[in-house]
Design a protein around this motif. Structure first.
Motif, PDB file in Angstrom:
ATOM      1  N   CYS A   1       2.054   2.685   6.817  1.00  0.00           N
ATOM      2  CA  CYS A   1       0.900   2.399   7.677  1.00  0.00           C
ATOM      3  C   CYS A   1       1.142   1.171   8.559  1.00  0.00           C
ATOM      4  O   CYS A   1       2.169   0.513   8.460  1.00  0.00           O
TER       5      CYS A   1
ATOM      6  N   CYS B   1       0.781  -1.230   0.000  1.00  0.00           N
ATOM      7  CA  CYS B   1       0.000   0.000   0.000  1.00  0.00           C
ATOM      8  C   CYS B   1       0.822   1.294   0.000  1.00  0.00           C
ATOM      9  O   CYS B   1       0.481   2.239  -0.674  1.00  0.00           O
ATOM     10  N   CYS B   2       1.895   1.338   0.777  1.00  0.00           N
ATOM     11  CA  CYS B   2       2.563   2.639   0.980  1.00  0.00           C
ATOM     12  C   CYS B   2       3.924   2.709   0.310  1.00  0.00           C
ATOM     13  O   CYS B   2       4.820   3.392   0.793  1.00  0.00           O
TER      14      CYS B   2
ATOM     15  N   HIS C   1       2.765  -2.449   7.759  1.00  0.00           N
ATOM     16  CA  HIS C   1       4.202  -2.685   7.590  1.00  0.00           C
ATOM     17  C   HIS C   1       4.890  -2.974   8.924  1.00  0.00           C
ATOM     18  O   HIS C   1       6.051  -3.315   8.959  1.00  0.00           O
TER      19      HIS C   1
HETATM   20 ZN   LIG Z   1       0.830   0.619   4.099  1.00  0.00          ZN
END
Ligand SMILES: [Zn+2]
Length: 461
Positions: free
Chosen positions: A416, A408-409, A419
């Motif tokens: 977020c 996601c990041c 992790h």
């Molecule tokens: Zn993330």
């Protein structure tokens, strides 16, 4: 003689105190000694005239008359002994012929005071309010006084009084102020459903530690308390609409616990009030809809609870020593942007011991979980399975935590929660009823067959 009968009186009295009233009365048929023990038992407890002889087919009038006879005989029997009374508790639904029943109540209070009663608990339901006899002024031994459905026209001074409860009582501000300032040992004051107040003002109560006020009518306009010894203040108007009142507690700098419910605070009034309590450790705000924002900064606050504040839009908490935070049935945002959040929140998530989550069908689970785990990393995450909605949420949550997709990041520096979460396992499931933990194998698959209880997930960060 059996071993039990060899016990000293005070031990047997202690045992009797654990028995229901009817059973402890039945002990008097065991022997002459037990009969004497029952008569000398210093706790005279007549909790409910409603249920007296209730399973027998008597009229209300007959039952109440029998109840009055029973209380009267028990009291007279006790008064024949040279003993002090520890407690006299009576709850009575008085007959329509008030005068006759009220004369008994007067007599019983007199007798209890003569017998140096320590705790007097008197609850009278009558069409016309019962006025306490003047003898109450002579009660030098009373430490706990609980009065329900009584009228207090004159203030009383009882120097030994430590705890005063007035429920459904008719009393005015002036009498209350006099009682609290003249009963110099008073530590606890509990008022519930008392009519007759418009502006309450309490001062000169040098030992008062706890004030608990419940069920106030819309006539109440203001409360002013100047009691430096005060440590706990609980106020719940319990009215169908929030009470718009002014609470001035600038004279209570030592307050540690504050619980407010059903108060129509504006943000300004709310923040002005709590700013006066630099020692506050426990704050509970409930059903205060006008509050849109709450901002709190404190090094001492340990417990903070918000419930049913439907107008709430933002909470800003700077409380490094907080141990417990409850957010109950308040709005949850429908969307959550981790990047946006990171921009405005300066601190990284805190590790917390236990986080309990509860949600419903209408919640956006994703936003809810992302929001919560951006604020804190719980070691234990607990969820109840009380209803269908809970089961859906638990299945969804477990799946999200186990199979977290952390692509996601990638393009962002600050990442977020996905992790940082290393491992998840079900630590236990404890049913509400039989508190024994259940075997953990395939619990999630058997979710809908399980009794209601609480799931505890262990999270490694
Ligand atoms: Zn993330």
């Amino acid at each position: 003689m059996d071993r039990f009968s060899e016990l000293p009186d005070y031990i047997i009295h202690q045992i009797m105190s654990y028995l229901p009233k009817k059973e402890s009365a039945q002990t008097s048929i065991l022997s002459k000694r037990w009969e004497g023990l029952f008569a000398s038992y210093p706790i005279l407890d007549f909790p409910d005239s409603y249920t007296y002889l209730s399973n027998e087919k008597y009229s209300r009038k007959h039952r109440i008359n029998k109840f009055i006879e029973f209380v009267d005989a028990s009291l007279l029997r006790f008064c024949q002994q040279k003993l002090c009374m520890q407690k006299f508790r009576l709850s009575i639904d008085v007959l329509d012929d008030h005068e006759g029943s009220f004369a008994f109540l007067d007599k019983w209070i007199r007798l209890a005071i003569e017998k140096k009663v320590e705790e007097l608990d008197f609850d009278v339901q009558a069409y016309r309010m019962y006025t306490l006899p003047q003898e109450i002024f002579l009660a030098k031994s009373v430490t706990t006084l609980k009065l329900g459905g009584c009228k207090l026209e004159n203030p009383f001074i009882i120097h030994s009084l430590k705890s005063l409860t007035l429920k459904d009582a008719r009393i005015n501000e002036e009498v209350l102020q006099k009682i609290t300032s003249q009963c110099t040992s008073l530590e606890d004051l509990f008022l519930s459903d008392c009519c007759g107040f418009t502006n309450i003002c309490l001062y000169n109560a040098c030992k008062l530690k706890i004030i608990n006020m419940q069920k106030f009518s819309w006539k109440l306009r203001s409360i002013k308390i100047v009691v430096p010894s005060l440590q706990q203040f609980i106020f719940d108007s319990e009215s169908y609409r929030e009470l718009n009142i002014v609470i001035d507690m600038a004279g209570c700098p030592n307050l540690k616990l504050l619980k407010l419910s059903n108060v129509g605070f504006t943000e300004q009034k709310f923040h002005e009030l709590i700013s006066k309590f630099s020692l506050l450790e426990d704050l509970n705000v409930c059903r205060c809809d006008p509050l849109e924002q709450i901002k709190i900064s404190s090094h001492l606050l340990k417990k903070f609870s918000i419930g049913y504040c439907y107008g709430l839009k933002a909470i800003d908490i700077d409380t490094p020593n907080l141990l417990s935070f409850t957010y109950d049935t308040c709005p949850i945002p429908n969307s959550f942007s981790f990047d946006e959040f990171r921009k405005c929140s300066p601190s990284p998530p805190k590790e917390v011991g236990n986080l309990h989550l509860q949600t419903d069908f209408t919640s956006n689970y994703e936003a809810f979980l992302d929001g919560v785990l951006s604020i804190c990393y719980p070691r234990i995450l607990s969820v109840n399975n009380s209803c269908q909605a809970d089961c859906f949420f638990i299945e969804w949550l477990y799946e999200k935590l186990i199979n977290k997709d952390d692509n996601c990041c990638n393009i962002h520096d600050i990442k977020c929660w996905r992790h940082y979460l290393k491992n998840v396992k079900i630590e236990s499931f404890i049913p509400y009823k039989d508190k024994k933990p259940l075997h953990l194998d395939s619990l999630i698959d058997r979710l809908r067959e399980l009794p209601t209880g609480t799931f505890y997930f262990h999270l490694d960060w």
